[in-house]
Design a protein around this motif. Structure first.
Motif, PDB file in Angstrom:
ATOM      1  N   VAL A 312       1.152  -0.820  -0.207  1.00  0.00           N
ATOM      2  CA  VAL A 312      -0.334   0.217  -0.147  1.00  0.00           C
ATOM      3  C   VAL A 312       0.743   1.300   0.158  1.00  0.00           C
ATOM      4  CG1 VAL A 312      -2.329  -1.631   0.968  1.00  0.00           C
ATOM      5  CG2 VAL A 312      -0.340  -0.157   2.236  1.00  0.00           C
ATOM      6  N   SER A 313       2.082   1.731   0.478  1.00  0.00           N
ATOM      7  CA  SER A 313       2.360   2.228   0.569  1.00  0.00           C
ATOM      8  C   SER A 313       3.434   2.826  -0.620  1.00  0.00           C
ATOM      9  CB  SER A 313       4.025   2.488   1.828  1.00  0.00           C
ATOM     10  OG  SER A 313       3.236   2.238   2.994  1.00  0.00           O
ATOM     11  N   VAL A 314       3.713   1.716  -1.128  1.00  0.00           N
ATOM     12  CA  VAL A 314       4.926   1.925  -2.660  1.00  0.00           C
ATOM     13  C   VAL A 314       3.671   2.660  -3.590  1.00  0.00           C
ATOM     14  CG1 VAL A 314       5.248   1.111  -4.219  1.00  0.00           C
ATOM     15  CG2 VAL A 314       5.989   0.206  -2.364  1.00  0.00           C
ATOM     16  N   ILE A 315       1.837   1.448  -3.275  1.00  0.00           N
ATOM     17  CA  ILE A 315       1.008   2.139  -4.467  1.00  0.00           C
ATOM     18  C   ILE A 315       0.228   3.712  -4.645  1.00  0.00           C
ATOM     19  CG2 ILE A 315      -1.409   1.456  -4.809  1.00  0.00           C
ATOM     20  CD1 ILE A 315      -0.763  -0.725  -4.574  1.00  0.00           C
ATOM     21  N   THR A 316       0.865   4.521  -2.796  1.00  0.00           N
ATOM     22  CA  THR A 316       0.192   5.713  -2.989  1.00  0.00           C
ATOM     23  C   THR A 316       1.431   6.652  -2.998  1.00  0.00           C
ATOM     24  OG1 THR A 316       1.462   5.242  -0.499  1.00  0.00           O
ATOM     25  CG2 THR A 316      -1.443   5.391  -0.581  1.00  0.00           C
ATOM     26  N   LYS A 317       2.131   6.105  -2.678  1.00  0.00           N
ATOM     27  CA  LYS A 317       3.541   6.700  -3.639  1.00  0.00           C
ATOM     28  C   LYS A 317       3.600   6.894  -4.624  1.00  0.00           C
ATOM     29  CE  LYS A 317       8.609   7.284  -3.531  1.00  0.00           C
ATOM     30  NZ  LYS A 317      10.187   6.445  -2.855  1.00  0.00           N
ATOM     31  N   GLU A 318       3.715   6.054  -5.620  1.00  0.00           N
ATOM     32  CA  GLU A 318       3.497   5.894  -7.162  1.00  0.00           C
ATOM     33  C   GLU A 318       1.944   6.932  -7.659  1.00  0.00           C
ATOM     34  OE1 GLU A 318       5.606   1.664  -8.145  1.00  0.00           O
ATOM     35  OE2 GLU A 318       2.768   1.435  -8.353  1.00  0.00           O
ATOM     36  N   ILE A 319       1.282   6.394  -6.739  1.00  0.00           N
ATOM     37  CA  ILE A 319      -0.173   7.527  -7.166  1.00  0.00           C
ATOM     38  C   ILE A 319       0.406   9.488  -7.126  1.00  0.00           C
ATOM     39  CG2 ILE A 319      -2.668   9.127  -6.313  1.00  0.00           C
ATOM     40  CD1 ILE A 319      -2.931   5.836  -6.031  1.00  0.00           C
ATOM     41  N   GLY A 320       1.248   9.608  -6.161  1.00  0.00           N
ATOM     42  CA  GLY A 320       1.620  11.164  -6.124  1.00  0.00           C
ATOM     43  C   GLY A 320       2.912  11.193  -7.175  1.00  0.00           C
ATOM     44  N   GLN A 321       3.815  10.191  -7.252  1.00  0.00           N
ATOM     45  CA  GLN A 321       4.533  10.436  -8.752  1.00  0.00           C
ATOM     46  C   GLN A 321       3.733  10.747  -9.703  1.00  0.00           C
ATOM     47  OE1 GLN A 321       6.715   6.386  -7.516  1.00  0.00           O
ATOM     48  NE2 GLN A 321       8.355   7.956  -8.117  1.00  0.00           N
ATOM     49  N   LEU A 322       2.187   9.550  -9.773  1.00  0.00           N
ATOM     50  CA  LEU A 322       1.754  10.020 -11.143  1.00  0.00           C
ATOM     51  C   LEU A 322       1.332  11.785 -11.133  1.00  0.00           C
ATOM     52  CD1 LEU A 322      -0.334   7.334 -10.959  1.00  0.00           C
ATOM     53  CD2 LEU A 322       0.947   8.064 -12.635  1.00  0.00           C
ATOM     54  N   LYS A 323       0.560  12.670  -9.917  1.00  0.00           N
ATOM     55  CA  LYS A 323       0.506  13.557  -9.666  1.00  0.00           C
ATOM     56  C   LYS A 323       1.503  14.285  -9.705  1.00  0.00           C
ATOM     57  CE  LYS A 323      -2.289  17.243  -7.955  1.00  0.00           C
ATOM     58  NZ  LYS A 323      -3.231  18.042  -8.938  1.00  0.00           N
ATOM     59  N   PHE A 324       2.696  14.132  -9.963  1.00  0.00           N
ATOM     60  CA  PHE A 324       3.741  15.428  -9.116  1.00  0.00           C
ATOM     61  C   PHE A 324       4.536  15.379  -9.923  1.00  0.00           C
ATOM     62  CE2 PHE A 324       1.434  15.771  -5.146  1.00  0.00           C
ATOM     63  CZ  PHE A 324       0.853  17.039  -4.957  1.00  0.00           C
ATOM     64  N   ASP A 325       4.732  14.001 -10.794  1.00  0.00           N
ATOM     65  CA  ASP A 325       6.187  13.704 -11.967  1.00  0.00           C
ATOM     66  C   ASP A 325       5.052  13.927 -13.664  1.00  0.00           C
ATOM     67  OD1 ASP A 325       8.291  13.082 -13.666  1.00  0.00           O
ATOM     68  OD2 ASP A 325       8.680  11.755 -11.502  1.00  0.00           O
ATOM     69  N   SER A 326       5.579  14.489 -14.132  1.00  0.00           N
ATOM     70  CA  SER A 326       4.897  14.050 -15.226  1.00  0.00           C
ATOM     71  C   SER A 326       5.994  13.157 -16.526  1.00  0.00           C
ATOM     72  CB  SER A 326       5.149  15.918 -16.383  1.00  0.00           C
ATOM     73  OG  SER A 326       6.890  15.657 -17.040  1.00  0.00           O
ATOM     74  N   SER A 327       7.196  13.153 -15.873  1.00  0.00           N
ATOM     75  CA  SER A 327       8.242  12.049 -16.658  1.00  0.00           C
ATOM     76  C   SER A 327       7.595  10.906 -16.136  1.00  0.00           C
ATOM     77  CB  SER A 327       8.858  11.778 -15.936  1.00  0.00           C
ATOM     78  OG  SER A 327      10.366  11.499 -15.068  1.00  0.00           O
ATOM     79  N   PHE A 328       6.751  10.071 -14.838  1.00  0.00           N
ATOM     80  CA  PHE A 328       6.531   9.126 -13.880  1.00  0.00           C
ATOM     81  C   PHE A 328       5.559   8.365 -14.997  1.00  0.00           C
ATOM     82  CE2 PHE A 328       4.689   6.361 -11.596  1.00  0.00           C
ATOM     83  CZ  PHE A 328       5.634   5.543 -10.827  1.00  0.00           C
ATOM     84  N   ASN A 329       5.827   6.990 -15.328  1.00  0.00           N
ATOM     85  CA  ASN A 329       4.960   6.229 -16.044  1.00  0.00           C
ATOM     86  C   ASN A 329       4.434   4.488 -15.426  1.00  0.00           C
ATOM     87  OD1 ASN A 329       3.221   4.802 -17.671  1.00  0.00           O
ATOM     88  ND2 ASN A 329       4.398   5.148 -19.518  1.00  0.00           N
ATOM     89  N   ALA A 330       3.757   4.460 -14.516  1.00  0.00           N
ATOM     90  CA  ALA A 330       3.825   3.350 -14.386  1.00  0.00           C
ATOM     91  C   ALA A 330       2.759   2.188 -14.945  1.00  0.00           C
ATOM     92  CB  ALA A 330       3.090   3.507 -12.932  1.00  0.00           C
ATOM     93  N   THR A 331       2.534   2.206 -16.462  1.00  0.00           N
ATOM     94  CA  THR A 331       1.407   1.656 -16.916  1.00  0.00           C
ATOM     95  C   THR A 331       2.158   0.281 -16.719  1.00  0.00           C
ATOM     96  OG1 THR A 331       0.489   3.270 -18.379  1.00  0.00           O
ATOM     97  CG2 THR A 331       0.600   1.297 -19.089  1.00  0.00           C
ATOM     98  N   LEU A 332       1.709  -1.158 -16.907  1.00  0.00           N
ATOM     99  CA  LEU A 332       2.055  -2.034 -16.700  1.00  0.00           C
ATOM    100  C   LEU A 332       1.787  -2.848 -17.999  1.00  0.00           C
ATOM    101  CD1 LEU A 332       1.368  -3.895 -13.511  1.00  0.00           C
ATOM    102  CD2 LEU A 332       3.555  -2.649 -14.199  1.00  0.00           C
ATOM    103  N   PRO A 333       3.127  -3.691 -18.890  1.00  0.00           N
ATOM    104  CA  PRO A 333       2.542  -4.394 -20.787  1.00  0.00           C
ATOM    105  C   PRO A 333       1.277  -5.621 -19.866  1.00  0.00           C
ATOM    106  CG  PRO A 333       5.168  -4.944 -19.433  1.00  0.00           C
ATOM    107  CD  PRO A 333       4.325  -4.052 -18.508  1.00  0.00           C
ATOM    108  N   ARG A 334       0.365  -6.263 -20.446  1.00  0.00           N
ATOM    109  CA  ARG A 334      -0.302  -7.032 -20.294  1.00  0.00           C
ATOM    110  C   ARG A 334       0.410  -8.358 -20.291  1.00  0.00           C
ATOM    111  NH1 ARG A 334      -6.558  -6.078 -21.386  1.00  0.00           N
ATOM    112  NH2 ARG A 334      -6.351  -7.808 -20.074  1.00  0.00           N
TER     113      ARG A 334
END
Length: 432
Positions: A312-334
Motif C-alpha cells: 500500500v505504501s508503494v501504491i500511494t507513493k506511485e499515485i503521488g508520482q503520477l500527480k507530481f512527476d510528468s515523466s513518471f509512467n507506471a503503466t504495465l504491459p499486459r
C-alpha cells in the motif's frame, strides 16, 4: 497525458493484473477525485469490499492518539513537556521521559512489539493496559530520552494511559467524544475483544492463495494501533487536520514538525518529487494501510487493504508520482499467454548479494517463495510473460514484480535480474 488519464490507466492496469485489494480514495482541494473498491471483504462468504467496508488501520492510530494528547494540552489539562511520571506511578526513568518524547518516538522505551516471543505468544494473549505497561516499564532505556529516534509502540501505550488518567474516560470514549463525533466519523472506533463491528473486513495473508493470518488479541493495541475506520472517514480526518478543526494552527504545525529523523507526532514527514508529504503506514493482523497528505493542491491518497501482501505504501507513493512527476509512467504491459517453457530449468535457490535469497519451485506451475515485510515468506505464482533465445521473463501474481532470466546455455543463466515492487532492480545468482 493529464493526471486523470494517467490515474485511470494506472488503476485499470493494476486492477486487471489483480494487484489491488481493499479501498482506495484520492482527493485534492476540489474534493474526492476517485473512490474505488477492489476484491473481497470476506473470501469465506464472497462479500465484496465496498465504500462502507471498515478496516483495522494499525499505526495510523498513532496520529489520533497524538491528537488526543494535543487536545488535552490545548485545554490546559496537561503539557506535552510534562514528565510521564506526573501522571503515572512507579515508572522508572519516568521523570526524564516527557509526553512529547513518547509522541515523537524519542523516549528510549523499548518497543514491546520487538520483545522476545511477542509475535509467537504475547500478541495472542489478553492483556489489560496496565499489564502491558508493566511488561516494558522496568526495562532499561535504549538511549537517553530525546537524543534519538526509535519507533516505539510502547510510548503510544504510555500516552493511552495518560489520556485515560487525565480525562477520566477510557481511550475509546475520549476519542469518540472529542474526535469522531465532532468530525462525524461514524464508522471509526477502537477495537476490543468483545464488540462485533459491522462491516469489518476479514483479513488475509498469502501462500499461493489467500490464507488466514495470525490475529493480534484486540485487548491491548489501543493508542498504538487499535482503531478501525473507512477511507471516507479518514478523508474527513484529513480535511479536519488541514482546516485546524480540532486544534489550533500552531498546535497542528507542532504535530507535523519533525523532532528526530523524519518523525513528528504520529506522522512521518518526507518529500516525494520535491513535494512535502505527511504520511504513515499501518499493519495489524493482515490489514495494511497507507495515508499520504501532500500540501500542494491538498492532494491526499488513502489506501486500506485486508491483504497484507499488498504494498500500500508503494501504491500511494506511485499515485503521488503520477500527480507530481510528468515523466513518471507506471503503466504495465499486459501479460499474455506465451509458448511453453521447460519449468524445471528455473527451479532452484537464488541469492541476491548482501540482500536476501529466494526459491523457485515447480508444481504444475512455477512459484516464487520470497520474504517480504518483516521477512515473512510468501509463495507467489510466476506468470510466464515472454521467452526468446536470450531471455525468459516472468511476472509475479498479486504484486508487481519481475524476474528476467538471461540465458547462457541450457539450464544455466548468465544472470537473473529481479525488479521488486519498490522499483529496485538487483542481480541474483543461482546457488543450488
Amino acid at each position: 497525458m493529464s493526471f486523470k488519464a494517467k490515474l485511470e490507466s494506472y488503476i485499470n492496469t493494476y486492477d486487471q493484473q489483480g494487484y489491488l485489494q481493499g479501498n482506495l480514495l484520492i482527493a485534492d482541494k476540489t474534493g474526492i477525485l476517485l473512490e474505488q473498491s477492489f476484491g473481497l471483504a470476506s473470501i469465506e462468504f464472497n462479500i465484496a469490499n465496498t465504500f462502507d467496508t471498515k478496516y483495522q488501520i494499525g499505526s495510523l492510530t498513532k496520529a489520533f492518539t497524538s491528537m488526543a494528547v494535543l487536545l488535552l494540552h490545548q485545554k490546559g489539562y496537561l503539557s506535552i513537556d510534562d514528565s510521564i511520571n506526573t501522571y503515572l506511578d512507579n515508572s522508572p526513568n519516568g521523570d526524564k521521559i516527557t509526553i512529547y518524547h513518547c509522541m515523537t518516538c524519542t523516549s528510549g522505551i523499548p518497543d514491546f512489539a520487538s520483545l522476545e516471543d511477542f509475535w509467537e505468544t504475547t500478541m495472542r494473549l489478553s492483556w489489560t493496559l496496565d499489564d502491558m505497561l508493566d511488561l516494558f516499564k522496568n526495562l532499561p532505556l535504549e538511549f537517553e530520552p530525546g537524543s534519538q529516534f526509535a519507533y516505539s509502540n510502547s510510548g503510544y501505550l504510555v500516552l493511552t494511559k495518560i489520556v485515560e488518567v487525565v480525562s477520566g474516560r477510557s481511550y475509546a470514549q475520549f476519542l469518540q467524544e472529542h474526535i469522531f463525533t465532532p468530525l462525524n466519523m461514524t464508522n471509526t472506533g477502537c477495537v476490543n475483544e468483545v464488540d462485533i463491528i459491522s462491516n469489518l473486513a476479514s483479513s488475509y495473508s498469502y501462500w499461493e492463495k489467500e490464507i488466514n493470518t495470525p490475529q493480534t488479541n484486540n485487548s491491548f493495541p489501543l493508542g498504538a494501533y487499535g482503531l478501525y475506520s473507512t477511507t471516507k472517514d479518514l478523508y474527513l480526518w484529513d480535511q479536519a487536520l488541514r482546516r485546524h478543526e480540532l486544534i489550533s494552527k500552531d498546535l497542528t504545525k507542532l504535530m507535523f514538525t519533525i523532532n528526530q529523523g523524519s518523525y513528528a507526532c504520529g506522522w512521518d514527514i518526507t518529500k516525494i518529487n520535491g513535494q512535502l508529504c505527511r504520511q504513515h503506514f499501518g499493519d495489524i493482523s493482515g490489514f495494511v494501510n497507507s495515508i499520504k497528505q501532500f500540501e500542494t493542491d491538498e492532494f491526499t491518497v488513502i489506501f486500506l487493504s485486508n491483504l497484507d501482501l499488498i504494498p500500500v505504501s508503494v501504491i500511494t507513493k506511485e499515485i503521488g508520482q503520477l500527480k507530481f512527476d510528468s515523466s513518471f509512467n507506471a503503466t504495465l504491459p499486459r501479460i499474455q499467454p506465451t509458448f511453453p517453457v521447460l519449468l524445471e530449468q528455473f527451479v532452484g535457490l537464488y541469492e541476491i548479494e548482501n540482500f536476501s535469497s529466494f526459491e523457485i519451485v515447480a508444481d504444475e506451475d512455477l512459484f516464487l517463495i520470497v520474504p517480504k515485510l518483516y521477512d515473512v515468506p510468501y509463495k507467489l505464482k510466476l506468470k510466464h510473460f515472454h521467452s526468446d533465445n536470450k531471455k525468459s521473463v516472468f511476472k509475479t501474481e498479486k504484486i508487481n514484480e519481475t524476474l528476467v532470466f538471461i540465458h547462457q546455455k541450457k539450464d544455466t543463466f548468465q544472470k537473473i535480474i529481479c525488479t521488486d515492487y519498490y522499483g529496485m532492480t538487483r542481480v541474483a545468482k543461482k546457488i543450488c
